[in-house]
Structures are given as structure tokens and as C-alpha cells.
Enzyme design. Sequence first.
Site, PDB file in Angstrom:
ATOM      1  N   HIS A   1       0.770  -1.016   0.111  1.00 42.61           N
ATOM      2  CA  HIS A   1       0.016   0.024  -0.094  1.00 42.61           C
ATOM      3  C   HIS A   1       0.882   1.213  -0.051  1.00 42.61           C
ATOM      4  O   HIS A   1       0.501   2.025  -0.775  1.00 42.61           O
ATOM      5  CB  HIS A   1      -1.023  -0.138   1.166  1.00 42.61           C
ATOM      6  CG  HIS A   1      -1.928   1.195   1.457  1.00 42.61           C
ATOM      7  ND1 HIS A   1      -3.120   1.119   1.211  1.00 42.61           N
ATOM      8  CD2 HIS A   1      -1.296   2.513   1.731  1.00 42.61           C
ATOM      9  CE1 HIS A   1      -3.660   2.254   1.571  1.00 42.61           C
ATOM     10  NE2 HIS A   1      -2.769   3.045   1.570  1.00 42.61           N
ATOM     11  N   GLU A   2       1.861   1.186   0.902  1.00 37.16           N
ATOM     12  CA  GLU A   2       2.742   2.504   1.101  1.00 37.16           C
ATOM     13  C   GLU A   2       3.537   2.558  -0.237  1.00 37.16           C
ATOM     14  O   GLU A   2       3.900   3.752  -0.694  1.00 37.16           O
ATOM     15  CB  GLU A   2       3.674   2.571   2.425  1.00 37.16           C
ATOM     16  CG  GLU A   2       2.851   2.276   3.852  1.00 37.16           C
ATOM     17  CD  GLU A   2       1.846   3.592   3.757  1.00 37.16           C
ATOM     18  OE1 GLU A   2       2.065   4.709   3.044  1.00 37.16           O
ATOM     19  OE2 GLU A   2       0.729   3.177   4.235  1.00 37.16           O
TER      20      GLU A   2
ATOM     21  N   HIS B   1       1.858   4.559  -2.919  1.00 39.00           N
ATOM     22  CA  HIS B   1       1.756   5.876  -2.697  1.00 39.00           C
ATOM     23  C   HIS B   1       3.282   6.433  -3.280  1.00 39.00           C
ATOM     24  O   HIS B   1       3.440   7.547  -4.134  1.00 39.00           O
ATOM     25  CB  HIS B   1       1.879   6.280  -1.274  1.00 39.00           C
ATOM     26  CG  HIS B   1       0.637   6.238  -0.582  1.00 39.00           C
ATOM     27  ND1 HIS B   1      -0.466   6.917  -0.974  1.00 39.00           N
ATOM     28  CD2 HIS B   1       0.043   5.643   0.490  1.00 39.00           C
ATOM     29  CE1 HIS B   1      -1.613   6.719  -0.305  1.00 39.00           C
ATOM     30  NE2 HIS B   1      -1.193   5.812   0.659  1.00 39.00           N
TER      31      HIS B   1
HETATM   32 ZN   LIG Z   1      -2.423   5.058   2.239  1.00 41.95          ZN
END
Ligand SMILES: [Zn+2]
Length: 153
Positions: free
Chosen positions: A67-68, A71
Site C-alpha cells: 500500500h505504501e 503511494h
Molecule cells: Zn495510504
Amino acid sequence: MTDQELQLLVEELSLHYFELPFLHKAYFNSRLRTTGGRYLLRSHNIEFNKKSYEIFGLEELRGIILHELCHYHLHIRGRGYKHRDADFRDLLKKVGAPRFCSTIEENKKKTSSRTYIYECVECKQRYPRKKRMNVNKYRCGKCRGHLIEQITD
Ligand SMILES: [Zn+2]
Ligand SMILES: [Zn+2]
């Protein structure tokens, strides 16, 4: 798990799932409380919550890392890196990363049961309240003294 092991895991997952290297730092930050991880826009580093790993295990941590990394890679390439952006959603789907990370239960409880503490300046009687109150309107029930709000977190 140490910071070095975490760093290696992030680098490995980055190459494997994104076919792109992770060139910054990944480390545990014990001050993170409500989120599993946090991508820092300025330094490009990623901080992780060790509790997520301790409570939910390696699978959860891998999900948070992916998830990170979504980003991270989108931000670095100037694409839509925010939760609402289509680029971000597409990339999450592609690598099978969770949309949101599990929040940590004990911390969740803490924030929802937040109370304000008011203390009488005269007799030190304490009044916990669920809602904030106007200290100019209310006085101590015991001695009519002034109340002050205590700072809590
Ligand atoms: Zn996030
Ligand atoms: Zn009082």
C-alpha cells in the site's frame, strides 16, 4: 524484525511487484499509532508501525508495505498518489494491496473514548466529560470555584 530486515523486505517487494527499485529508507516508528504505515512526501521515506506487525503478522505487514509503495512509486513519478486518485486505485488493484490498513484496535478505542477533564482551581475536584464545555459558563459543583480544562491526549 529489525529496521534492516524491514528495509530489505520493502526493497524486495518493490522489485517483485512494481519492477522498480525502492531507493529510500524504510523503518519502524514507534510514534505511529493509528496507521500501519506512512509515506513521507518530503523525504520519500516510509515509516511503519511495529505494532501492526506484532499484532497482525507478516501478511498484514506485506499488505501495508505494498500500500505504501503505491503511494511512493506514484508520487515519485508525478502521478496521482492520493487515496482518491484513479492511478492509486488502479495500482493497488494491480499489486493486490489493501485499500486501507487495519487500524490497531487498542488505539481505536482510545480515540473514541476520548474524554475532557475539567479541574477546579480551588478544590482540585476533577470532572471528566465526553464533550467539551465552556469553562466560563460552569463552576465547580462543590465549591463554585473556576474550572480549567486539562490537556489530555
Ligand atoms: Zn495510504
Ligand atoms: Zn471546587
